[in-house]
Design a protein around this motif. Structure first.
Motif, PDB file in Angstrom:
ATOM      1  N   ARG A  53       0.948  -1.283  -0.125  1.00  0.00           N
ATOM      2  CA  ARG A  53      -0.184  -0.075   0.156  1.00  0.00           C
ATOM      3  C   ARG A  53       0.967   1.266  -0.078  1.00  0.00           C
ATOM      4  O   ARG A  53       1.560   1.440   1.028  1.00  0.00           O
ATOM      5  CB  ARG A  53      -0.755   0.016   1.121  1.00  0.00           C
ATOM      6  CG  ARG A  53      -1.810   0.974   1.182  1.00  0.00           C
ATOM      7  CD  ARG A  53      -2.907   0.814   2.154  1.00  0.00           C
ATOM      8  NE  ARG A  53      -3.300   2.147   2.651  1.00  0.00           N
ATOM      9  CZ  ARG A  53      -3.455   2.578   3.910  1.00  0.00           C
ATOM     10  NH1 ARG A  53      -3.402   1.821   4.984  1.00  0.00           N
ATOM     11  NH2 ARG A  53      -3.945   3.580   4.293  1.00  0.00           N
ATOM     12  N   TRP A  54       0.704   2.019  -1.121  1.00  0.00           N
ATOM     13  CA  TRP A  54       1.662   3.122  -1.476  1.00  0.00           C
ATOM     14  C   TRP A  54       0.781   4.351  -0.941  1.00  0.00           C
ATOM     15  O   TRP A  54      -0.179   4.501  -1.462  1.00  0.00           O
ATOM     16  CB  TRP A  54       2.329   3.274  -2.780  1.00  0.00           C
ATOM     17  CG  TRP A  54       3.393   2.010  -2.822  1.00  0.00           C
ATOM     18  CD1 TRP A  54       2.698   1.173  -3.773  1.00  0.00           C
ATOM     19  CD2 TRP A  54       4.546   1.863  -2.345  1.00  0.00           C
ATOM     20  NE1 TRP A  54       4.105  -0.152  -3.674  1.00  0.00           N
ATOM     21  CE2 TRP A  54       4.859   0.547  -3.063  1.00  0.00           C
ATOM     22  CE3 TRP A  54       5.323   2.689  -1.264  1.00  0.00           C
ATOM     23  CZ2 TRP A  54       6.153   0.045  -2.527  1.00  0.00           C
ATOM     24  CZ3 TRP A  54       6.626   2.188  -1.194  1.00  0.00           C
ATOM     25  CH2 TRP A  54       7.093   0.939  -1.665  1.00  0.00           C
ATOM     26  N   LEU A  55       1.309   5.274   0.122  1.00  0.00           N
ATOM     27  CA  LEU A  55       0.632   6.256   0.243  1.00  0.00           C
ATOM     28  C   LEU A  55       1.456   7.719   0.168  1.00  0.00           C
ATOM     29  O   LEU A  55       2.678   7.504  -0.438  1.00  0.00           O
ATOM     30  CB  LEU A  55       0.831   6.335   1.923  1.00  0.00           C
ATOM     31  CG  LEU A  55       0.044   5.182   2.773  1.00  0.00           C
ATOM     32  CD1 LEU A  55       0.387   5.308   4.177  1.00  0.00           C
ATOM     33  CD2 LEU A  55      -1.449   4.909   2.398  1.00  0.00           C
ATOM     34  N   PRO A  56       0.733   8.861  -0.086  1.00  0.00           N
ATOM     35  CA  PRO A  56       1.471  10.214  -0.426  1.00  0.00           C
ATOM     36  C   PRO A  56       2.592  10.236   0.669  1.00  0.00           C
ATOM     37  O   PRO A  56       2.578   9.813   1.928  1.00  0.00           O
ATOM     38  CB  PRO A  56       0.435  11.200  -0.169  1.00  0.00           C
ATOM     39  CG  PRO A  56      -0.860  10.414  -0.458  1.00  0.00           C
ATOM     40  CD  PRO A  56      -0.713   9.102   0.101  1.00  0.00           C
ATOM     41  N   GLU A  57       3.741  10.905   0.096  1.00  0.00           N
ATOM     42  CA  GLU A  57       4.869  11.308   1.091  1.00  0.00           C
ATOM     43  C   GLU A  57       4.353  12.053   2.179  1.00  0.00           C
ATOM     44  O   GLU A  57       3.578  13.077   2.073  1.00  0.00           O
ATOM     45  CB  GLU A  57       6.002  11.995   0.026  1.00  0.00           C
ATOM     46  CG  GLU A  57       7.254  12.341   0.958  1.00  0.00           C
ATOM     47  CD  GLU A  57       8.015  13.079   0.131  1.00  0.00           C
ATOM     48  OE1 GLU A  57       9.609  13.036   0.494  1.00  0.00           O
ATOM     49  OE2 GLU A  57       7.897  13.645  -1.058  1.00  0.00           O
ATOM     50  N   ALA A  58       4.717  11.533   3.370  1.00  0.00           N
ATOM     51  CA  ALA A  58       4.298  12.173   4.833  1.00  0.00           C
ATOM     52  C   ALA A  58       4.929  13.335   5.176  1.00  0.00           C
ATOM     53  O   ALA A  58       4.394  14.204   5.400  1.00  0.00           O
ATOM     54  CB  ALA A  58       3.941  11.059   5.676  1.00  0.00           C
ATOM     55  N   ARG A  59       6.267  13.308   5.041  1.00  0.00           N
ATOM     56  CA  ARG A  59       7.098  14.324   5.561  1.00  0.00           C
ATOM     57  C   ARG A  59       6.781  14.681   6.998  1.00  0.00           C
ATOM     58  O   ARG A  59       6.554  15.785   7.265  1.00  0.00           O
ATOM     59  CB  ARG A  59       6.923  15.782   4.656  1.00  0.00           C
ATOM     60  CG  ARG A  59       7.404  15.543   3.322  1.00  0.00           C
ATOM     61  CD  ARG A  59       7.477  16.774   2.474  1.00  0.00           C
ATOM     62  NE  ARG A  59       8.001  16.198   1.054  1.00  0.00           N
ATOM     63  CZ  ARG A  59       8.402  17.292   0.260  1.00  0.00           C
ATOM     64  NH1 ARG A  59       8.949  18.286   0.648  1.00  0.00           N
ATOM     65  NH2 ARG A  59       8.731  16.656  -1.103  1.00  0.00           N
ATOM     66  N   ARG A  60       6.599  13.692   7.719  1.00  0.00           N
ATOM     67  CA  ARG A  60       6.193  13.895   9.085  1.00  0.00           C
ATOM     68  C   ARG A  60       7.305  14.230  10.244  1.00  0.00           C
ATOM     69  O   ARG A  60       7.158  14.621  11.158  1.00  0.00           O
ATOM     70  CB  ARG A  60       5.665  12.499   9.714  1.00  0.00           C
ATOM     71  CG  ARG A  60       4.353  12.144   9.104  1.00  0.00           C
ATOM     72  CD  ARG A  60       3.623  11.008   9.725  1.00  0.00           C
ATOM     73  NE  ARG A  60       4.232  10.200  10.826  1.00  0.00           N
ATOM     74  CZ  ARG A  60       4.023   9.058  11.089  1.00  0.00           C
ATOM     75  NH1 ARG A  60       3.016   8.462  10.595  1.00  0.00           N
ATOM     76  NH2 ARG A  60       4.823   8.520  12.045  1.00  0.00           N
ATOM     77  N   THR A  61       8.666  13.950   9.600  1.00  0.00           N
ATOM     78  CA  THR A  61       9.687  14.310  10.387  1.00  0.00           C
ATOM     79  C   THR A  61      10.739  14.993   9.821  1.00  0.00           C
ATOM     80  O   THR A  61      10.641  15.309   8.648  1.00  0.00           O
ATOM     81  CB  THR A  61      10.408  13.014  11.003  1.00  0.00           C
ATOM     82  OG1 THR A  61      10.764  12.373   9.658  1.00  0.00           O
ATOM     83  CG2 THR A  61       9.552  12.016  11.927  1.00  0.00           C
ATOM     84  N   ALA A  62      11.494  15.833  10.670  1.00  0.00           N
ATOM     85  CA  ALA A  62      12.485  16.824  10.146  1.00  0.00           C
ATOM     86  C   ALA A  62      13.657  16.136   9.294  1.00  0.00           C
ATOM     87  O   ALA A  62      14.163  16.643   8.337  1.00  0.00           O
ATOM     88  CB  ALA A  62      12.927  17.524  11.433  1.00  0.00           C
ATOM     89  N   SER A  63      13.948  14.923   9.666  1.00  0.00           N
ATOM     90  CA  SER A  63      14.929  14.187   8.993  1.00  0.00           C
ATOM     91  C   SER A  63      14.584  12.642   8.792  1.00  0.00           C
ATOM     92  O   SER A  63      14.005  11.948   9.735  1.00  0.00           O
ATOM     93  CB  SER A  63      16.278  14.292   9.918  1.00  0.00           C
ATOM     94  OG  SER A  63      16.318  13.676  11.074  1.00  0.00           O
ATOM     95  N   VAL A  64      15.331  12.093   7.905  1.00  0.00           N
ATOM     96  CA  VAL A  64      14.852  10.698   7.548  1.00  0.00           C
ATOM     97  C   VAL A  64      16.248  10.147   7.090  1.00  0.00           C
ATOM     98  O   VAL A  64      16.952  10.936   6.337  1.00  0.00           O
ATOM     99  CB  VAL A  64      13.963  10.572   6.309  1.00  0.00           C
ATOM    100  CG1 VAL A  64      13.780   9.054   5.732  1.00  0.00           C
ATOM    101  CG2 VAL A  64      12.757  11.082   6.467  1.00  0.00           C
ATOM    102  N   ARG A  65      16.563   8.832   7.776  1.00  0.00           N
ATOM    103  CA  ARG A  65      17.692   8.212   7.491  1.00  0.00           C
ATOM    104  C   ARG A  65      17.513   7.329   6.418  1.00  0.00           C
ATOM    105  O   ARG A  65      16.541   6.429   6.832  1.00  0.00           O
ATOM    106  CB  ARG A  65      18.391   7.749   8.684  1.00  0.00           C
ATOM    107  CG  ARG A  65      19.726   7.106   8.364  1.00  0.00           C
ATOM    108  CD  ARG A  65      20.425   6.707   9.892  1.00  0.00           C
ATOM    109  NE  ARG A  65      19.701   6.298  11.000  1.00  0.00           N
ATOM    110  CZ  ARG A  65      19.930   5.006  11.437  1.00  0.00           C
ATOM    111  NH1 ARG A  65      20.794   4.186  11.127  1.00  0.00           N
ATOM    112  NH2 ARG A  65      18.731   4.630  12.386  1.00  0.00           N
ATOM    113  N   VAL A  66      18.139   6.972   5.373  1.00  0.00           N
ATOM    114  CA  VAL A  66      18.300   5.968   4.449  1.00  0.00           C
ATOM    115  C   VAL A  66      19.256   4.891   4.646  1.00  0.00           C
ATOM    116  O   VAL A  66      20.246   5.281   4.735  1.00  0.00           O
ATOM    117  CB  VAL A  66      18.199   6.543   2.925  1.00  0.00           C
ATOM    118  CG1 VAL A  66      18.461   5.373   2.081  1.00  0.00           C
ATOM    119  CG2 VAL A  66      17.360   7.684   2.250  1.00  0.00           C
TER     120      VAL A  66
END
Length: 104
Positions: A31-44
C-alpha cells in the motif's frame, strides 16, 4: 527519460547497484501512500539502484519507525510514495519481500 541508457542489458552488466528481480506471479501489492514528511530528518538505511531504473526504493528510518519510499520517474517528474511507518521488524519483512520480487 534523459540520462538513462537505451540498452538495459548493457546497463545491468555495468551497474554495481542493487536491482530488483522481476515480480513473482503471486506478488503482494504494498500500500503506497503520499509522501508524509512527518519528521525533520529521514535516514536512508538501504536503497536500490536509481541510476538505471525509473523506479527506485529506499528503506528509511525516522522518529523510531521505519518505512519504504518509492520514487517513480517514468513520467518525467518524480512521484514519491511511501509505505506506512511501522516497527522495524515489519518493515524489514516488507523490504525482504521487495528484494525477492514477492512484493511491489
Amino acid at each position: 527519460m534523459s540520462g538513462r541508457r537505451s540498452d538495459p542489458d548493457e546497463l545491468l552488466l555495468s551497474c554495481p547497484g542493487l536491482h530488483l528481480p522481476p515480480e513473482q506471479p503471486d506478488c503482494v501489492r504494498l500500500r503506497w501512500l503520499p509522501e508524509a514528511r512527518r519528521t525533520a530528518s529521514v535516514r536512508v538505511i538501504r536503497h536500490t539502484c536509481d541510476d538505471c531504473r525509473d523506479v527506485s526504493y529506499e528503506l528509511c528510518a525516522a522518529g523510531g519507525l521505519m518505512f519504504i519510499r518509492r520514487t517513480d520517474r517514468t513520467k518525467g517528474t518524480p512521484k514519491v510514495r511511501e509505505t506506512e511507518r511501522l516497527v522495524t521488524c515489519r518493515v524489514h519483512e516488507m523490504w525482504q519481500a521487495l528484494l525477492l520480487g514477492s512484493a511491489r
